[in-house]
Scaffold this motif. Structure first.
Motif, PDB file in Angstrom:
ATOM      1  N   ASN A 161      43.196 -87.580 -24.761  1.00 37.19           N
ATOM      2  CA  ASN A 161      43.877 -86.312 -25.017  1.00 37.19           C
ATOM      3  C   ASN A 161      45.369 -86.568 -25.286  1.00 37.19           C
ATOM      4  O   ASN A 161      46.083 -87.088 -24.431  1.00 37.19           O
ATOM      5  CB  ASN A 161      43.671 -85.429 -23.777  1.00 37.19           C
ATOM      6  CG  ASN A 161      44.211 -84.021 -23.957  1.00 37.19           C
ATOM      7  OD1 ASN A 161      45.408 -83.843 -24.176  1.00 37.19           O
ATOM      8  ND2 ASN A 161      43.338 -83.043 -23.859  1.00 37.19           N
ATOM      9  N   LEU A 162      45.785 -86.220 -26.501  1.00 38.86           N
ATOM     10  CA  LEU A 162      47.160 -86.558 -26.905  1.00 38.86           C
ATOM     11  C   LEU A 162      48.218 -85.732 -26.184  1.00 38.86           C
ATOM     12  O   LEU A 162      49.351 -86.171 -26.017  1.00 38.86           O
ATOM     13  CB  LEU A 162      47.306 -86.372 -28.422  1.00 38.86           C
ATOM     14  CG  LEU A 162      46.409 -87.271 -29.289  1.00 38.86           C
ATOM     15  CD1 LEU A 162      46.580 -86.920 -30.768  1.00 38.86           C
ATOM     16  CD2 LEU A 162      46.726 -88.735 -29.053  1.00 38.86           C
ATOM     17  N   SER A 163      47.854 -84.536 -25.725  1.00 40.23           N
ATOM     18  CA  SER A 163      48.874 -83.691 -25.080  1.00 40.23           C
ATOM     19  C   SER A 163      49.355 -84.310 -23.764  1.00 40.23           C
ATOM     20  O   SER A 163      50.475 -84.064 -23.341  1.00 40.23           O
ATOM     21  CB  SER A 163      48.363 -82.264 -24.866  1.00 40.23           C
ATOM     22  OG  SER A 163      47.497 -82.211 -23.774  1.00 40.23           O
ATOM     23  N   HIS A 164      48.500 -85.149 -23.155  1.00 43.06           N
ATOM     24  CA  HIS A 164      48.917 -85.805 -21.908  1.00 43.06           C
ATOM     25  C   HIS A 164      49.851 -86.997 -22.170  1.00 43.06           C
ATOM     26  O   HIS A 164      50.341 -87.616 -21.239  1.00 43.06           O
ATOM     27  CB  HIS A 164      47.693 -86.251 -21.090  1.00 43.06           C
ATOM     28  CG  HIS A 164      46.951 -85.082 -20.504  1.00 43.06           C
ATOM     29  ND1 HIS A 164      46.896 -84.837 -19.153  1.00 43.06           N
ATOM     30  CD2 HIS A 164      46.263 -84.065 -21.081  1.00 43.06           C
ATOM     31  CE1 HIS A 164      46.196 -83.725 -18.925  1.00 43.06           C
ATOM     32  NE2 HIS A 164      45.788 -83.252 -20.093  1.00 43.06           N
ATOM     33  N   LEU A 165      50.068 -87.305 -23.447  1.00 46.47           N
ATOM     34  CA  LEU A 165      51.021 -88.372 -23.793  1.00 46.47           C
ATOM     35  C   LEU A 165      52.364 -87.807 -24.267  1.00 46.47           C
ATOM     36  O   LEU A 165      53.316 -88.556 -24.502  1.00 46.47           O
ATOM     37  CB  LEU A 165      50.433 -89.271 -24.895  1.00 46.47           C
ATOM     38  CG  LEU A 165      49.165 -90.059 -24.538  1.00 46.47           C
ATOM     39  CD1 LEU A 165      48.659 -90.828 -25.757  1.00 46.47           C
ATOM     40  CD2 LEU A 165      49.410 -91.014 -23.366  1.00 46.47           C
ATOM     41  N   LEU A 166      52.422 -86.482 -24.398  1.00 42.04           N
ATOM     42  CA  LEU A 166      53.673 -85.862 -24.859  1.00 42.04           C
ATOM     43  C   LEU A 166      54.745 -86.007 -23.772  1.00 42.04           C
ATOM     44  O   LEU A 166      54.433 -85.897 -22.577  1.00 42.04           O
ATOM     45  CB  LEU A 166      53.470 -84.373 -25.169  1.00 42.04           C
ATOM     46  CG  LEU A 166      52.518 -84.021 -26.314  1.00 42.04           C
ATOM     47  CD1 LEU A 166      52.372 -82.498 -26.426  1.00 42.04           C
ATOM     48  CD2 LEU A 166      53.018 -84.582 -27.639  1.00 42.04           C
ATOM     49  N   ALA A 198      46.019 -79.156 -29.108  1.00 43.10           N
ATOM     50  CA  ALA A 198      47.177 -78.429 -29.646  1.00 43.10           C
ATOM     51  C   ALA A 198      47.229 -77.004 -29.116  1.00 43.10           C
ATOM     52  O   ALA A 198      46.220 -76.308 -29.059  1.00 43.10           O
ATOM     53  CB  ALA A 198      47.099 -78.395 -31.173  1.00 43.10           C
ATOM     54  N   HIS A 199      48.417 -76.602 -28.713  1.00 45.17           N
ATOM     55  CA  HIS A 199      48.656 -75.206 -28.340  1.00 45.17           C
ATOM     56  C   HIS A 199      49.593 -74.548 -29.350  1.00 45.17           C
ATOM     57  O   HIS A 199      49.976 -73.385 -29.186  1.00 45.17           O
ATOM     58  CB  HIS A 199      49.198 -75.125 -26.909  1.00 45.17           C
ATOM     59  CG  HIS A 199      48.118 -75.327 -25.866  1.00 45.17           C
ATOM     60  ND1 HIS A 199      47.414 -76.505 -25.751  1.00 45.17           N
ATOM     61  CD2 HIS A 199      47.598 -74.480 -24.932  1.00 45.17           C
ATOM     62  CE1 HIS A 199      46.510 -76.377 -24.770  1.00 45.17           C
ATOM     63  NE2 HIS A 199      46.603 -75.163 -24.262  1.00 45.17           N
ATOM     64  N   SER A 200      49.975 -75.288 -30.371  1.00 43.00           N
ATOM     65  CA  SER A 200      50.707 -74.721 -31.505  1.00 43.00           C
ATOM     66  C   SER A 200      50.463 -75.633 -32.701  1.00 43.00           C
ATOM     67  O   SER A 200      50.050 -76.790 -32.533  1.00 43.00           O
ATOM     68  CB  SER A 200      52.214 -74.632 -31.213  1.00 43.00           C
ATOM     69  OG  SER A 200      52.792 -75.924 -31.327  1.00 43.00           O
ATOM     70  N   ILE A 201      50.736 -75.121 -33.899  1.00 47.74           N
ATOM     71  CA  ILE A 201      50.459 -75.912 -35.114  1.00 47.74           C
ATOM     72  C   ILE A 201      51.284 -77.202 -35.148  1.00 47.74           C
ATOM     73  O   ILE A 201      50.902 -78.169 -35.784  1.00 47.74           O
ATOM     74  CB  ILE A 201      50.709 -75.108 -36.413  1.00 47.74           C
ATOM     75  CG1 ILE A 201      52.123 -74.549 -36.451  1.00 47.74           C
ATOM     76  CG2 ILE A 201      49.658 -74.023 -36.584  1.00 47.74           C
ATOM     77  CD1 ILE A 201      52.538 -74.027 -37.828  1.00 47.74           C
TER      78      ILE A 201
END
Ligand code: ZN
Ligand code: ZN
Length: 240
Positions: A161-166, A198-201
């Motif tokens: 999951n890429l969001s956990h790398l943000l 993604a939670h936004s584009i």
């Protein structure tokens, strides 16, 4: 940039900020091929979705602006039996289902053994295709290794999951967790799926941080199912 991204939240999740059409337009700009809409199931605290929302997703065309738009859900596991908040009627209309033991209205922490059993039962049910962010179960303790092993055994994809790398929520342990997921998948000759959540584009398909850590976590291109669309569609039992 990912060519395929199957973990996307729209305004229907209420804590995400774009519409399906806005994601499609962004996907076109990024020269993507496939996106999957996966709003939170109705048992999530904040979502605006309900059963009928998921049952009606099939009113949206298969292709929009040349992009294959898959209809999915990020389900909540709601009990130890491994049931989710996506009804059978809704599930039959969807192309795929992600699931996780999130904080939700129905499930309360029942300790490591039962929490693990809940996820294992979901995996064995044959009703979910992907365990979303499998290193992170916000409900309480689980035996993650057991879950990774079972997912590979039952043909359920584990997600990187890429969001956990943000940078906004980054934890160093996530890299160790991803390394373990990849090691278990490799041992079973399994691929993993990479999704943005993604939670936004502006987050769609953005894998810039994965590129930074890829070597460190041992992820190679031949292990990423996003690179093999035919294999992915076959696994999800859907048409291209
Ligand atoms: Zn989630
Ligand atoms: Zn999500």
């Amino acid at each position: 940039m990912l060519k395929i991204d199957l973990h996307i939240h729209t305004i229907a999740s209420r804590h995400a900020f774009n519409t399906i059409l806005e994601y499609v337009n962004q996907a076109k700009k990024l020269k993507m091929k496939v996106i999957g809409i996966s709003d939170h199931g109705p048992d999530n605290h904040t979502t605006l979705t309900d059963d009928i929302y998921f049952r009606c997703l099939d009113r949206i065309p298969k292709y929009i602006e040349g992009i294959r738009v898959l209809k999915g859900a990020e389900a909540n596991i709601i009990n130890v039996e491994g049931d989710t908040d996506i009804s059978e009627r809704a599930r039959k209309k969807l192309d795929y289902v992600l699931a996780n033991l999130h904080t939700c209205l129905s499930y309360k922490d029942q300790g490591r053994v039962k929490n693990t059993q809940a996820v294992l039962n979901t995996i064995k049910s044959g009703k979910v295709n992907i365990i979303s962010h499998p290193q992170s179960f916000d409900i309480g303790d689980v035996d993650r290794t057991k879950i990774y092993e079972a997912a590979c055994e039952y043909g359920v994809l584990l997600e990187i999951n890429l969001s956990h790398l943000l940078p906004r929520g980054f934890k160093k342990e996530t890299l160790d967790d991803y390394r373990e997921i990849i090691d278990v998948a490799r041992k079973h000759k399994h691929k993993v799926i990479v999704n943005s959540d993604a939670h936004s584009i502006w987050e769609l398909a953005d894998d810039q941080y994965l590129k930074k850590y890829k070597k460190e976590i041992g992820l190679t291109d031949n292990m990423i199912i996003n690179n093999y669309p035919k294999e992915l569609f076959k696994l999800l039992k859907i048409d291209e």
